[in-house]
Scaffold this motif. Structure first.
Motif, PDB file in Angstrom:
ATOM      1  N   ARG A 184       0.836  -1.210   0.000  1.00 55.49           N
ATOM      2  CA  ARG A 184       0.000   0.000   0.000  1.00 55.49           C
ATOM      3  C   ARG A 184       0.872   1.261   0.000  1.00 55.49           C
ATOM      4  N   ASP A 185       2.061   1.127  -0.547  1.00 58.85           N
ATOM      5  CA  ASP A 185       2.975   2.266  -0.651  1.00 58.85           C
ATOM      6  C   ASP A 185       3.220   2.896   0.720  1.00 58.85           C
ATOM      7  N   GLU A 186       3.491   2.034   1.712  1.00 54.77           N
ATOM      8  CA  GLU A 186       3.727   2.501   3.076  1.00 54.77           C
ATOM      9  C   GLU A 186       5.193   2.426   3.473  1.00 54.77           C
ATOM     10  N   VAL A 187       6.058   2.192   2.510  1.00 58.44           N
ATOM     11  CA  VAL A 187       7.495   2.248   2.751  1.00 58.44           C
ATOM     12  C   VAL A 187       8.185   2.608   1.441  1.00 58.44           C
ATOM     13  N   ARG A 188       9.258   3.372   1.560  1.00 58.87           N
ATOM     14  CA  ARG A 188      10.080   3.667   0.392  1.00 58.87           C
ATOM     15  C   ARG A 188      11.546   3.616   0.772  1.00 58.87           C
ATOM     16  N   LEU A 189      12.303   3.043  -0.126  1.00 52.90           N
ATOM     17  CA  LEU A 189      13.751   2.960   0.016  1.00 52.90           C
ATOM     18  C   LEU A 189      14.369   3.948  -0.964  1.00 52.90           C
ATOM     19  N   TYR A 190      15.273   4.783  -0.459  1.00 52.19           N
ATOM     20  CA  TYR A 190      15.933   5.791  -1.300  1.00 52.19           C
ATOM     21  C   TYR A 190      17.441   5.549  -1.285  1.00 52.19           C
ATOM     22  N   LEU A 191      18.056   5.714  -2.443  1.00 49.66           N
ATOM     23  CA  LEU A 191      19.509   5.618  -2.561  1.00 49.66           C
ATOM     24  C   LEU A 191      20.053   6.895  -3.175  1.00 49.66           C
ATOM     25  N   ALA A 192      21.191   7.353  -2.662  1.00 50.05           N
ATOM     26  CA  ALA A 192      21.873   8.538  -3.193  1.00 50.05           C
ATOM     27  C   ALA A 192      23.119   8.101  -3.946  1.00 50.05           C
ATOM     28  N   GLN A 193      23.309   8.679  -5.146  1.00 46.73           N
ATOM     29  CA  GLN A 193      24.459   8.337  -5.979  1.00 46.73           C
ATOM     30  C   GLN A 193      25.085   9.594  -6.571  1.00 46.73           C
ATOM     31  N   HIS A 194      26.340   9.437  -6.926  1.00 49.07           N
ATOM     32  CA  HIS A 194      27.047  10.540  -7.589  1.00 49.07           C
ATOM     33  C   HIS A 194      28.038   9.951  -8.575  1.00 49.07           C
ATOM     34  N   ALA A 200      24.746   6.635  -0.095  1.00 48.07           N
ATOM     35  CA  ALA A 200      23.940   6.523   1.122  1.00 48.07           C
ATOM     36  C   ALA A 200      22.543   6.039   0.775  1.00 48.07           C
ATOM     37  N   GLY A 201      21.816   5.607   1.800  1.00 49.31           N
ATOM     38  CA  GLY A 201      20.445   5.161   1.594  1.00 49.31           C
ATOM     39  C   GLY A 201      19.637   5.304   2.872  1.00 49.31           C
ATOM     40  N   ILE A 202      18.325   5.451   2.740  1.00 54.12           N
ATOM     41  CA  ILE A 202      17.423   5.512   3.889  1.00 54.12           C
ATOM     42  C   ILE A 202      16.169   4.710   3.566  1.00 54.12           C
ATOM     43  N   MET A 203      15.505   4.221   4.608  1.00 55.30           N
ATOM     44  CA  MET A 203      14.225   3.541   4.476  1.00 55.30           C
ATOM     45  C   MET A 203      13.223   4.270   5.354  1.00 55.30           C
ATOM     46  N   VAL A 204      12.146   4.751   4.744  1.00 53.14           N
ATOM     47  CA  VAL A 204      11.143   5.558   5.436  1.00 53.14           C
ATOM     48  C   VAL A 204       9.787   4.874   5.314  1.00 53.14           C
ATOM     49  N   PHE A 205       9.071   4.773   6.441  1.00 54.67           N
ATOM     50  CA  PHE A 205       7.773   4.108   6.499  1.00 54.67           C
ATOM     51  C   PHE A 205       6.663   5.145   6.667  1.00 54.67           C
ATOM     52  N   ARG A 206       5.445   4.712   6.397  1.00 55.51           N
ATOM     53  CA  ARG A 206       4.284   5.601   6.533  1.00 55.51           C
ATOM     54  C   ARG A 206       3.190   4.877   7.288  1.00 55.51           C
ATOM     55  N   PHE A 207       2.631   5.556   8.294  1.00 58.18           N
ATOM     56  CA  PHE A 207       1.448   5.040   8.987  1.00 58.18           C
ATOM     57  C   PHE A 207       0.580   6.238   9.347  1.00 58.18           C
ATOM     58  N   GLY A 208      -0.662   6.205   8.891  1.00 59.42           N
ATOM     59  CA  GLY A 208      -1.509   7.375   9.082  1.00 59.42           C
ATOM     60  C   GLY A 208      -0.926   8.554   8.321  1.00 59.42           C
ATOM     61  N   LYS A 209      -0.789   9.674   9.009  1.00 58.36           N
ATOM     62  CA  LYS A 209      -0.252  10.876   8.376  1.00 58.36           C
ATOM     63  C   LYS A 209       1.187  11.173   8.799  1.00 58.36           C
ATOM     64  N   THR A 210       1.855  10.143   9.312  1.00 56.57           N
ATOM     65  CA  THR A 210       3.239  10.319   9.765  1.00 56.57           C
ATOM     66  C   THR A 210       4.189   9.453   8.955  1.00 56.57           C
ATOM     67  N   ALA A 211       5.295  10.042   8.530  1.00 52.41           N
ATOM     68  CA  ALA A 211       6.377   9.309   7.881  1.00 52.41           C
ATOM     69  C   ALA A 211       7.456   9.065   8.936  1.00 52.41           C
ATOM     70  N   LEU A 231      18.656  12.994   0.495  1.00 49.01           N
ATOM     71  CA  LEU A 231      17.801  11.815   0.676  1.00 49.01           C
ATOM     72  C   LEU A 231      16.558  12.161   1.492  1.00 49.01           C
ATOM     73  N   HIS A 232      16.761  12.817   2.627  1.00 54.65           N
ATOM     74  CA  HIS A 232      15.625  13.122   3.491  1.00 54.65           C
ATOM     75  C   HIS A 232      14.722  14.188   2.878  1.00 54.65           C
TER      76      HIS A 232
END
Length: 311
Positions: A184-194, A200-211, A231-232
């Motif tokens: 349900r698109d409640e998590v996203r993984l992001y990677l930074a490249q150059h 670097a990378g981060i994993m961000v979750f979503r529940f309700g209206k909070t990430a 990333l953030h």
């Protein structure tokens, strides 16, 4: 989020047995319990992370139910860590029922950022140094994109864990999180490249209206390009578009002294602004004192004979 169905399913895949209580046919809330077997045969530890998520009128009822459930399941101790800020009445409920304050599992403090703003206004609310570093990353050509490359992220997290002397989950855990929350698109993984280099990378979750920012990792390579800021920033923009109004940094030092090992992380997170929130902490009730003492001795013995996870 730690009381959500998907989080229980995730923990159930990695050593916990998850039980759930519905309070008042759901009218007064719910409670997800995590149960793990002890080294002492037949014993168990019960833990309620950031819960129970129940109405105040149901707190006494649910504490009674939790104690009964733990005793019937062989529990030697029950640990409850509400999603309640300092000033809430939860401590009074605990102290009248043989609970005492214990060592917290979740962070005692976090930083909450309001992201329900126009992007330019949001960026303008950051501290000057944070804006400078974010603009530097963009100017130098760092990219921050959503990804499914769990293996690369796990390598970055492993580098960070080794550098900081901590333990972080591995590839299987991150993949399971993406599988469960990604439906349900409640998590996203992001990677930074150059220029082809993974930074670097981060994993961000979503529940309700909070990430929720839960996991991250980085390499020492090109750290001067400030990839984590970008990333953030990208995560904030994306989760705002998904309907979130709050970005929870998940944890900061409760007493951020300059000699604290996480002081640099504290400066990074608070550089984006927001509100510092402190929680009431963890309360525990020992149900079988003799067995708990034996369990602690067994745990100490296991620690002595088991090689460290990280070298």
């Amino acid at each position: 989020m730690l009381q959500s169905w998907n989080w229980g399913e995730l923990q159930a895949r990695f050593g916990w047995s998850v039980e759930r209580l519905l309070v008042g046919d759901g009218r007064h809330g719910l409670c997800s319990l995590q149960r793990t077997a002890t080294l002492f045969p037949g014993g168990a530890v019960y833990y309620i992370p950031r819960g129970p998520a129940v109405a105040e009128a149901a707190r006494m009822q649910v504490l009674d139910a939790l104690e009964r459930r733990a005793r019937s399941g062989g529990g030697i101790i029950i640990r409850v860590e509400p999603n309640a800020r300092v000033g809430d009445e939860w401590p009074a409920f605990f102290e009248g029922r043989s609970f005492v304050q214990g060592k917290p599992v979740q962070p005692l403090a976090t930083q909450l950022l309001n992201i329900d703003l126009d992007p330019e206004a949001l960026k303008a609310s950051f501290k000057p140094k944070t804006r400078y570093n974010l603009n530097l990353a963009e100017r130098k050509g760092v990219s921050a994109t959503a990804s499914k490359d769990v293996a690369s992220f796990a390598r970055l997290a492993g580098e960070t864990a080794k550098r900081q002397g901590i333990h972080l989950p591995g590839t299987a855990y991150y993949q399971a999180a993406l599988d469960l929350f990604g439906r349900r698109d409640e998590v996203r993984l992001y990677l930074a490249q150059h220029e082809g280099d993974l930074l670097a990378g981060i994993m961000v979750f979503r529940f309700g209206k909070t990430a929720y920012y839960l996991f991250g990792g980085s390499t020492e390579r090109k750290r001067e390009l400030m990839p984590n800021y970008l990333l953030h920033w990208q995560a904030m923009l994306d989760f705002r578009a998904l309907g979130c109004d709050t970005y929870d940094w998940w944890g900061i030092p409760e007493e951020p002294a300059p000699d604290h090992p996480w002081f640099g992380l504290y400066r990074f997170k608070t550089g984006f602004g927001g509100e510092t929130v402190r929680y009431v902490g963890l309360y525990e009730h020992v149900l079988r004192p003799g067995r708990l003492r034996l369990e602690r001795r067994l745990q100490q013995l296991k620690t002595r004979i088991r090689p460290p996870i990280l070298r």
